[in-house]
Motif scaffolding. Sequence first.
Motif: not given
Length: 128
Positions: A10-14
């Motif tokens: 769902v969201r960018q991972v860092w």
Amino acid sequence: MSGGFKTPIVRQVWPVEIRLKSQEKALEIDFDDGSKFRYPAELLRVESPSAEVQGHGPGQKTLVAGRRHVGIMSLEPVGNYAIRIKFDDLHDTGIFTWRYLYGLGKHADELFAAYVKALEERGLSREP
């Protein structure tokens, strides 16, 4: 061998920490969601996102044999979204995005098992 994996994110991972374990021929990455993955160099090499390995379209993936002892010489940042891994077999064209590495970490066991099975089915080996 299948054309890789699909990971719904769902969201960018860092990454919050990246550790190159040269002697162990592995890469470790801790992500901001608490996930921690250890990637053997062999898995990274045979699942490289490069066109050389993945091809230029669906169904074109190349089975890379003989990489059991491959190591990682260096890591190079690519913008703020990826790294380029330089392997000691001189492969260095894959750009590993954080999302790709995250998905690879989540599916490492099944990908590696599929890789070994594909080698066996074709009479190939992990040994050089």
